[in-house]
Write a protein that holds these residues in place. Structure first.
Motif, PDB file in Angstrom:
ATOM      1  N   SER A  21       0.824  -1.205   0.000  1.00  0.00           N
ATOM      2  CA  SER A  21       0.000   0.000   0.000  1.00  0.00           C
ATOM      3  C   SER A  21       0.861   1.258   0.000  1.00  0.00           C
ATOM      4  CB  SER A  21      -0.936  -0.011   1.210  1.00  0.00           C
ATOM      5  OG  SER A  21      -1.711   1.170   1.262  1.00  0.00           O
ATOM      6  N   THR A  25       1.173   4.224  -2.921  1.00  0.00           N
ATOM      7  CA  THR A  25       0.937   5.629  -2.598  1.00  0.00           C
ATOM      8  C   THR A  25       2.096   6.519  -3.037  1.00  0.00           C
ATOM      9  OG1 THR A  25      -0.393   4.977  -0.678  1.00  0.00           O
ATOM     10  CG2 THR A  25       0.442   7.231  -0.705  1.00  0.00           C
ATOM     11  N   LYS A 173      -2.536   7.940   2.344  1.00  0.00           N
ATOM     12  CA  LYS A 173      -2.797   8.057   0.910  1.00  0.00           C
ATOM     13  C   LYS A 173      -3.877   9.105   0.629  1.00  0.00           C
ATOM     14  CE  LYS A 173      -5.653   3.849   0.855  1.00  0.00           C
ATOM     15  NZ  LYS A 173      -5.224   3.169   2.090  1.00  0.00           N
ATOM     16  N   SER A 175      -6.555   9.151  -1.138  1.00  0.00           N
ATOM     17  CA  SER A 175      -7.963   8.775  -1.073  1.00  0.00           C
ATOM     18  C   SER A 175      -8.512   8.903   0.342  1.00  0.00           C
ATOM     19  CB  SER A 175      -8.156   7.341  -1.581  1.00  0.00           C
ATOM     20  OG  SER A 175      -7.417   6.422  -0.789  1.00  0.00           O
ATOM     21  N   THR A 179     -10.929  12.602   1.768  1.00  0.00           N
ATOM     22  CA  THR A 179     -12.317  12.266   2.050  1.00  0.00           C
ATOM     23  C   THR A 179     -12.827  13.051   3.244  1.00  0.00           C
ATOM     24  OG1 THR A 179     -13.834  10.413   2.381  1.00  0.00           O
ATOM     25  CG2 THR A 179     -11.818  10.371   3.653  1.00  0.00           C
ATOM     26  N   TYR A 230     -16.185  -9.988   2.548  1.00  0.00           N
ATOM     27  CA  TYR A 230     -15.533  -9.313   1.439  1.00  0.00           C
ATOM     28  C   TYR A 230     -14.130  -9.869   1.211  1.00  0.00           C
ATOM     29  CZ  TYR A 230     -19.210  -5.792   1.805  1.00  0.00           C
ATOM     30  OH  TYR A 230     -20.413  -5.157   1.826  1.00  0.00           O
ATOM     31  N   ASN A 233      -9.590  -6.309  -0.871  1.00  0.00           N
ATOM     32  CA  ASN A 233      -9.667  -5.393  -2.005  1.00  0.00           C
ATOM     33  C   ASN A 233      -9.473  -3.977  -1.480  1.00  0.00           C
ATOM     34  OD1 ASN A 233     -11.529  -3.400  -3.663  1.00  0.00           O
ATOM     35  ND2 ASN A 233     -10.986  -5.055  -5.073  1.00  0.00           N
ATOM     36  N   LYS A 234      -8.531  -3.264  -2.044  1.00  0.00           N
ATOM     37  CA  LYS A 234      -8.156  -1.944  -1.540  1.00  0.00           C
ATOM     38  C   LYS A 234      -9.324  -0.968  -1.560  1.00  0.00           C
ATOM     39  CE  LYS A 234      -4.942   1.829  -2.750  1.00  0.00           C
ATOM     40  NZ  LYS A 234      -5.955   2.722  -3.372  1.00  0.00           N
ATOM     41  N   GLU A 235     -10.022  -0.868  -2.695  1.00  0.00           N
ATOM     42  CA  GLU A 235     -11.101   0.098  -2.818  1.00  0.00           C
ATOM     43  C   GLU A 235     -12.267  -0.247  -1.893  1.00  0.00           C
ATOM     44  OE1 GLU A 235      -9.525  -1.285  -5.437  1.00  0.00           O
ATOM     45  OE2 GLU A 235      -8.376   0.525  -5.965  1.00  0.00           O
ATOM     46  N   LEU A 236     -12.628  -1.530  -1.835  1.00  0.00           N
ATOM     47  CA  LEU A 236     -13.728  -1.938  -0.971  1.00  0.00           C
ATOM     48  C   LEU A 236     -13.413  -1.682   0.498  1.00  0.00           C
ATOM     49  CD1 LEU A 236     -14.787  -5.328  -2.634  1.00  0.00           C
ATOM     50  CD2 LEU A 236     -16.043  -3.160  -2.695  1.00  0.00           C
ATOM     51  N   ASP A 238     -11.164   0.494   1.755  1.00  0.00           N
ATOM     52  CA  ASP A 238     -11.095   1.937   2.016  1.00  0.00           C
ATOM     53  C   ASP A 238     -12.494   2.510   2.209  1.00  0.00           C
ATOM     54  OD1 ASP A 238      -8.383   1.898   1.862  1.00  0.00           O
ATOM     55  OD2 ASP A 238      -8.227   2.884  -0.093  1.00  0.00           O
ATOM     56  N   ASN A 239     -13.430   2.077   1.382  1.00  0.00           N
ATOM     57  CA  ASN A 239     -14.807   2.567   1.497  1.00  0.00           C
ATOM     58  C   ASN A 239     -15.423   2.149   2.835  1.00  0.00           C
ATOM     59  OD1 ASN A 239     -17.243   3.799   0.045  1.00  0.00           O
ATOM     60  ND2 ASN A 239     -18.030   1.786   0.593  1.00  0.00           N
TER      61      ASN A 239
END
Length: 325
Positions: A21, A25, A173, A175, A179, A230, A233-236, A238-239
């Motif tokens: 990760s 970044t 990072k 993202s 936010t 889940y 997964n990085k995006e999942l 992070d959300n």
């Protein structure tokens, strides 16, 4: 005539996801400085690296047993010094202007063998300094691995706090930095050291609160009552982190750092026999984060208490934005 670009070798292990990760970044910023080649070693990360890998070695990996601790036998069984020597000989270390090792042993050994200066960078580099928090019971083997595994005079560390002038706060990072801080009725769980069935059994008792469990055993997203399963997964993830009220995770570094930055409630269960995670847990406890030695020690009442406390405290950590590197 333009000057040739600096040649950079950035080496990191596939032991956990934090190293990968961090490399992801930093890529846009290192690429502005020079041509970056990446070296990865190890076999047990679940996070994909999106940039080309110049060198990929089996290296040295960490393994976990079913009780949530390090599997020392499996670790020792995979050691093959002849193979490691052959791997480090394959790196043309002399052609690089700047070598950065984020606790990656093959590149470090290659530099030592050829007397090439390199920089030890990252979270583990912070343990070169005695000011970094340690647990009450120190481990001689653990201290030796953290301070001697990568041997160089040039160490720049990352930690929750700047415990030494050569230690700065965690790299957060973009993202996460960009936010807005949010919260839904959600608990996020990342405890890959435990079997999935054990996590489902424990967190299934928290109905009606939604729990999202991220685990290497999960291949597709599933929903079962209050439990969402889940894949890594990085995006999942992070959300999930952005929207959760409470994160329950191990004693790693990147994920707790991001949770603290977002002012999430946090519970830490460090991997057993993992000295670095115990050190991180000691630092987290100084930030008033509840730390438990085993999932079985964590009660439903404690989880609900931390969940309900959301927004009632500020965990202040010093952070380092990627562009400040």
């Amino acid at each position: 005539m333009s000057q040739p670009k600096m040649k950079i070798l950035y080496a990191f292990p596939a032991t956990g996801n934090g190293h990968i990760s961090r490399a992801i970044t930093l890529n846009p910023y290192l690429s502005k400085i020079g041509q970056v080649d990446y070296l990865i070693s190890g076999t047990n990360s679940s996070l994909n690296f999106p940039y080309p890998l110049k060198y990929k070695f089996k290296g040295i990996s960490l393994f976990y047993n079913k009780e949530g601790g390090l599997d020392h036998f499996k670790f020792l069984r995979q050691l093959n010094f002849l193979r490691i020597y052959k791997e480090l000989k394959k790196i043309p270390i002399e052609k690089y202007d700047w070598i950065i090792s984020d606790f990656e042993p093959i590149s470090a050994l290659a530099c030592i063998l050829k007397k090439k200066p390199f920089m030890h960078w990252g979270h583990q580099a912070s343990f070169q300094y005695l000011q970094t928090p340690r647990p009450h019971e120190k481990s001689l083997l653990g201290e030796t691995l953290l301070t001697r595994y990568i041997n160089t005079d040039c160490s720049f560390g990352l930690h929750f706090k700047s415990y030494h002038h050569n230690i700065c706060g965690p790299v957060i990072k973009n993202s996460i930095l960009e936010t807005s801080r949010k919260a839904d009725d959600l608990i996020s769980v990342y405890l890959p050291q435990y079997p999935l069935v054990k996590l489902i059994e424990f967190f299934g008792n928290l109905k009606p609160i939604d729990v999202q469990i991220f685990h290497p055993e999960v291949k597709v997203i599933e929903k079962n009552s209050n439990i969402g399963l889940y894949p890594i997964n990085k995006e999942l993830f992070d959300n999930s982190l952005i929207f959760c009220k409470l994160l329950i995770t191990g004693g790693g570094f990147e994920t707790p750092s991001e949770a603290l930055y977002l002012n999430k409630r946090l519970i830490s269960i460090p991997i057993k026999s993992h000295y670095e995670q115990k050190c991180n847990a000691a630092a987290l406890s100084k930030l008033n984060v509840p730390v438990f030695s085993d999932l079985e020690d964590l009660s439903k009442d404690v989880v609900l208490r931390e969940y309900e406390y959301y927004g009632q405290y500020e965990n202040s950590i010093s952070t380092l934005a990627p562009q400040e590197i």
